[in-house]
Design an enzyme around this catalytic site. Structure first.
Site, PDB file in Angstrom:
ATOM      1  CB  VAL A  30      -1.000   0.019   1.187  1.00  0.00           C
ATOM      2  CG1 VAL A  30      -1.978  -1.139   1.082  1.00  0.00           C
ATOM      3  CG2 VAL A  30      -0.282   0.012   2.531  1.00  0.00           C
ATOM      4  CG  HIS A  63       3.604   0.377  -4.879  1.00  0.00           C
ATOM      5  ND1 HIS A  63       4.508   0.567  -5.901  1.00  0.00           N
ATOM      6  CD2 HIS A  63       4.172  -0.527  -4.035  1.00  0.00           C
ATOM      7  CE1 HIS A  63       5.570  -0.196  -5.690  1.00  0.00           C
ATOM      8  NE2 HIS A  63       5.385  -0.862  -4.559  1.00  0.00           N
ATOM      9  NE  ARG A  64       2.713   7.957  -0.519  1.00  0.00           N
ATOM     10  CZ  ARG A  64       3.651   7.168   0.004  1.00  0.00           C
ATOM     11  NH1 ARG A  64       4.258   6.281  -0.748  1.00  0.00           N
ATOM     12  NH2 ARG A  64       3.979   7.271   1.287  1.00  0.00           N
ATOM     13  CD  GLN A  88      -5.068  -4.968   4.025  1.00  0.00           C
ATOM     14  OE1 GLN A  88      -4.752  -3.800   3.868  1.00  0.00           O
ATOM     15  NE2 GLN A  88      -4.254  -5.857   4.567  1.00  0.00           N
ATOM     16  CB  SER A  99     -11.556  -4.619   8.017  1.00  0.00           C
ATOM     17  OG  SER A  99     -11.488  -3.938   9.249  1.00  0.00           O
ATOM     18  CG  ASN A 127      -1.379   3.481 -14.279  1.00  0.00           C
ATOM     19  OD1 ASN A 127      -0.258   3.071 -14.544  1.00  0.00           O
ATOM     20  ND2 ASN A 127      -1.587   4.620 -13.635  1.00  0.00           N
ATOM     21  CG  LEU A 128      -1.672  -1.612 -18.369  1.00  0.00           C
ATOM     22  CD1 LEU A 128      -1.795  -1.623 -19.886  1.00  0.00           C
ATOM     23  CD2 LEU A 128      -1.689  -3.034 -17.829  1.00  0.00           C
ATOM     24  CG  HIS A 172       7.162   1.857 -10.011  1.00  0.00           C
ATOM     25  ND1 HIS A 172       8.498   2.198  -9.938  1.00  0.00           N
ATOM     26  CD2 HIS A 172       6.650   2.095  -8.769  1.00  0.00           C
ATOM     27  CE1 HIS A 172       8.780   2.615  -8.728  1.00  0.00           C
ATOM     28  NE2 HIS A 172       7.682   2.560  -7.996  1.00  0.00           N
ATOM     29  NE  ARG A 200       7.202  -2.732  -3.080  1.00  0.00           N
ATOM     30  CZ  ARG A 200       7.632  -2.169  -1.963  1.00  0.00           C
ATOM     31  NH1 ARG A 200       8.614  -2.729  -1.274  1.00  0.00           N
ATOM     32  NH2 ARG A 200       7.096  -1.034  -1.524  1.00  0.00           N
TER      33      ARG A 200
END
Length: 216
Positions: free
Chosen positions: A78, A80-81, A87, A89, A170-171, A176, A181
């Site tokens: 998370v 990655h903004r 998720q 809970s 998005n792609l 990225h 990762r």
């Protein structure tokens, strides 16, 4: 206690061909080359776009994935903004209920860290981890029995707790994410999830991810 493996599921409904043709139409606006759209032109055009690093074009394509992993890994995901997340809970989920099998589920640490359980050192580490997970489950349920709400009792739950996270990127951001990762420098359990995603994406959306799979 249940011990399970991480997994992923692509939840997007747009087909690969639909995505290719839509993004080609968008990308060709940049060059006013819409007249060159024909059978088989999308992959060639988009391969060139990616090769030249003109990746803003592929931001028009998105993929939604459900990831099953441990909560520790999701703390990294998370960050990655440029993404949307939903998720499971621990505030609202009560793992003593029947729908959870009246037990917690943990992600197997052995596969993420490539433990060889035939080796004494790895086996001992795994046994300590397993005992810690069982103790966390025991005390979590004790708090619930004492009247604590799930949002109170969750403070005992471990990072290894299984969670489900639905993420849409998005792609360009997916590329990225995968580069970062799936790196050898990434946390082993994070890399395990990223590699699962890359394997699926390279098979389902080859023009956008095949180069990353070849680099891996």
């Amino acid at each position: 206690m249940i011990i399970t493996q991480p997994s992923i599921e692509i939840m997007s409904t747009e087909t690969y061909d639909e995505m290719l043709h839509r993004i080609e139409k968008i990308g060709r606006v940049c060059y006013k080359s819409e007249d060159k759209i024909e059978e088989g032109s999308a992959e060639k055009f988009l391969a060139g776009i990616i090769r030249r690093g003109h990746e803003s074009v592929i931001e028009h394509g998105v993929i939604t994935v459900k990831v099953i992993c441990d909560r520790g890994v999701t703390h990294e995901i998370v960050r990655h903004r440029i993404a949307s997340y939903s998720q499971e809970s621990t505030r609202y989920c009560n793992y003593s209920n029947d729908k959870f099998g009246n037990q917690i589920t943990c992600i197997d640490i052995a596969t993420g860290f490539a433990y060889d359980l035939d080796k004494e050192e790895d086996r001992k580490k795994y046994e300590v981890w397993q005992k810690a997970m069982e103790a966390a489950e025991q005390y979590y349920f004790q708090l619930l029995e004492l009247g604590a709400k799930p949002e109170e009792a969750r403070s005992i739950l471990p990072n290894s707790l299984k969670t489900e996270l639905v993420m849409t990127m998005n792609l360009r951001e997916w590329r990225h994410f995968i580069r970062l990762r799936s790196s050898r420098r990434a946390h082993p359990q994070m890399r395990q999830v990223a590699e699962l995603i890359l394997d699926e994406f390279a098979a389902e959306y080859p023009i956008f991810f095949r180069d990353l799979a070849e680099e891996a």
